[in-house]
Design a protein around this motif. Sequence first.
Motif, short mmCIF file in Angstrom:
data_model
loop_
_atom_site.label_atom_id
_atom_site.label_comp_id
_atom_site.label_asym_id
_atom_site.label_seq_id
_atom_site.Cartn_x
_atom_site.Cartn_y
_atom_site.Cartn_z
N PHE A 272 45.50 75.67 -48.44
CA PHE A 272 44.06 75.54 -48.23
C PHE A 272 43.59 76.44 -47.08
O PHE A 272 44.26 76.57 -46.06
CB PHE A 272 43.69 74.09 -47.88
N PHE A 273 42.42 77.01 -47.29
CA PHE A 273 41.78 77.84 -46.27
C PHE A 273 40.34 77.39 -46.12
O PHE A 273 39.73 76.90 -47.07
CB PHE A 273 41.82 79.32 -46.68
N HIS A 274 39.81 77.60 -44.94
CA HIS A 274 38.43 77.20 -44.68
C HIS A 274 37.52 78.42 -44.76
O HIS A 274 37.89 79.51 -44.30
CB HIS A 274 38.30 76.57 -43.30
N GLY A 275 36.35 78.25 -45.36
CA GLY A 275 35.39 79.34 -45.44
C GLY A 275 33.99 78.83 -45.67
O GLY A 275 33.74 77.62 -45.72
N GLY A 289 21.00 79.80 -46.51
CA GLY A 289 21.97 79.22 -45.59
C GLY A 289 23.37 79.31 -46.18
O GLY A 289 23.60 79.98 -47.20
N ARG A 290 24.30 78.64 -45.54
CA ARG A 290 25.69 78.68 -45.99
C ARG A 290 26.23 77.28 -46.23
O ARG A 290 25.76 76.31 -45.65
CB ARG A 290 26.57 79.41 -44.96
N LYS A 291 27.24 77.24 -47.10
CA LYS A 291 27.86 75.98 -47.48
C LYS A 291 29.36 76.06 -47.15
O LYS A 291 30.03 77.03 -47.51
CB LYS A 291 27.66 75.74 -48.97
N PRO A 292 29.93 75.03 -46.48
CA PRO A 292 31.36 75.04 -46.21
C PRO A 292 32.17 74.80 -47.49
O PRO A 292 31.80 73.96 -48.31
CB PRO A 292 31.55 73.89 -45.21
N VAL A 293 33.24 75.55 -47.65
CA VAL A 293 34.09 75.41 -48.83
C VAL A 293 35.55 75.46 -48.42
O VAL A 293 35.90 75.96 -47.35
CB VAL A 293 33.84 76.53 -49.87
N SER A 294 36.40 74.90 -49.28
CA SER A 294 37.84 75.10 -49.19
C SER A 294 38.22 76.14 -50.22
O SER A 294 37.72 76.11 -51.35
CB SER A 294 38.60 73.79 -49.50
N VAL A 295 39.10 77.05 -49.85
CA VAL A 295 39.65 78.01 -50.79
C VAL A 295 41.11 77.64 -51.01
O VAL A 295 41.91 77.69 -50.08
CB VAL A 295 39.52 79.45 -50.27
N ALA A 296 41.42 77.23 -52.23
CA ALA A 296 42.76 76.77 -52.58
C ALA A 296 43.46 77.87 -53.36
O ALA A 296 42.99 78.27 -54.43
CB ALA A 296 42.68 75.49 -53.40
N ILE A 297 44.58 78.35 -52.84
CA ILE A 297 45.32 79.44 -53.46
C ILE A 297 46.73 78.98 -53.78
O ILE A 297 47.43 78.44 -52.92
CB ILE A 297 45.36 80.68 -52.55
N LEU A 299 50.17 79.61 -56.98
CA LEU A 299 50.75 80.54 -57.95
C LEU A 299 49.91 80.63 -59.21
O LEU A 299 50.08 81.57 -59.99
CB LEU A 299 52.17 80.11 -58.30
N ASP A 300 49.00 79.68 -59.43
CA ASP A 300 48.19 79.65 -60.64
C ASP A 300 46.86 80.37 -60.49
O ASP A 300 46.22 80.68 -61.49
CB ASP A 300 47.94 78.20 -61.10
N GLY A 301 46.39 80.59 -59.27
CA GLY A 301 45.11 81.25 -59.12
C GLY A 301 44.38 80.82 -57.86
O GLY A 301 44.97 80.29 -56.92
N VAL A 302 43.05 81.03 -57.87
CA VAL A 302 42.20 80.75 -56.72
C VAL A 302 41.11 79.77 -57.13
O VAL A 302 40.48 79.93 -58.19
CB VAL A 302 41.54 82.05 -56.20
N HIS A 303 40.88 78.76 -56.29
CA HIS A 303 39.81 77.79 -56.54
C HIS A 303 38.97 77.63 -55.29
O HIS A 303 39.50 77.49 -54.19
CB HIS A 303 40.39 76.43 -56.97
N VAL A 304 37.66 77.68 -55.47
CA VAL A 304 36.71 77.47 -54.38
C VAL A 304 36.14 76.06 -54.56
O VAL A 304 35.56 75.75 -55.61
CB VAL A 304 35.59 78.52 -54.40
N HIS A 311 34.03 68.78 -55.51
CA HIS A 311 34.24 69.34 -56.84
C HIS A 311 34.45 70.86 -56.73
O HIS A 311 34.14 71.48 -55.72
CB HIS A 311 33.11 68.99 -57.81
N VAL A 312 34.98 71.42 -57.83
CA VAL A 312 35.27 72.85 -57.87
C VAL A 312 33.99 73.63 -58.15
O VAL A 312 33.22 73.27 -59.04
CB VAL A 312 36.33 73.14 -58.96
#
Length: 463
Positions: A272-275, A289-297, A299-304, A311-312
């Motif tokens: 998990f990464f913060h962005g 404005g901006r919205k806080p998200v998790s970036v999940a990386i 072996l299968d791909g990337v999910h924001v 939710h994704v």
Amino acid sequence: MDGPEGSTGQPGPADRSHRSSVSSVGARAADVLVYLADDSMVPLAVENLPSLSAHELHRAIREVLQLPDIALDAFALWLISPLLEVQLKPKHQPYKLGRQWQELLLRFTDAPDDDVAMDEPSLQFRRNVFFPKRRELQIHDKEVLRLLYEEAKGNVLAARYPCDVEDCEALGALVCRVQLGPYQPGQPTACTLREKLDSFLPAHLCKRSHGLFAAFRGHGAKAGTGEQGLLNAYRRVQEVASNDGEREASLSPHYRAYLLKCHELPFYGCAFFHGEIDKPAQGFLHRGGRKPVSVAISLDGVHVIDCREKHVLLGLRFQELSWDHTSPEEEESVLWLEFDGDNEGTPVNKLLKIYSKQAELMSSLIEYCIELSQAAEPATSQEAGPASASGSSPPPHQRPQLRRQGSVVCSRIQHLSTIDYVEEGETIKRVKPKRTTSFFSRQLSLGQGSYTVVQAADSLEQG
């Protein structure tokens, strides 16, 4: 220093306590505490800690816990604090990285100086981001399964893994089975489950209304739906019979069932990464404005993932994206994701801008995951053998996709503010600079992915 393999700037289930892993440091010996996913700890007395590698500490932990050889690949050592998580490479020296912790926080987080000064990491034994799910299915050792189960459960309960209510109840029911034993009619009841509901379900599903509005709603309707759904799912948990016909006392089948259910989540096993991302402009004044998200990386791909709504927002396999990052020296640190989409029926390429001081880490992890996936493809094809060639059965690692309407794991591209550009005709949005190919060259080689470049028209102007 080589870049960390996995990192995140947001609190996770490991942040329940602020703890240190080194109780004493001397010239010769030191007592090191390594924390497990269930919050228990393994004390180690080690020689020459400052020069000890993560690989050597990993081996010592496996010996103490008497874990089989597969644990070498299944787990890694992590340095974790409320502000940052770093998966260590085997050659990393945990003590030296711990001494550099404030430098890492200043480089990869936006934490205030006071928080940086007070933060201290703990050494934790966690799942390896690069351990494939197909290999996890081959594990039979009870303790390895238990450790994987505990970590997955922590991520579900902390809502780091967004799950639909039905899946939360199914997973919570397996936790009930592990903690309470086989279901017995009348024990427990929905009322008794309510007392410790947050041990089985994520906190946002345990909230209950109080006061005036609860009184208006009455005691029927939705009151107690969480515990009642959990109880119904607990009742359906199947027991595994052994060869002599008796119900198996081992919890291994339930650990495995929990993990198999988590395997349906496309972001299982990720780092998990913060962005932050731009919000779509709304209202007369086009305020965003901006919205806080998790970036999940993984072996299968990337999910924001939307941190607040659980939710994704966007899920992409590596074959479906191209990416790059800009460093703080160039401008604000940003990870760019490019993918196919449409704008009012017109095929376009979409660019999503993720603001994060961890953009460099995310970009490196994506690149390494792609390299590992490509290296694993020939081996996977050989494992499939004649069966896949004849078309009689799909490879064992392929699973049906979740198709539940409105599922929290489905992309919500309409909630994203993206930059769109097209091949010809009218400019949907002016983009800068002009391009005649993909904005980014970093993607899977041609022929391996489904991502297609929509050529930019000559009429595109710089914005």
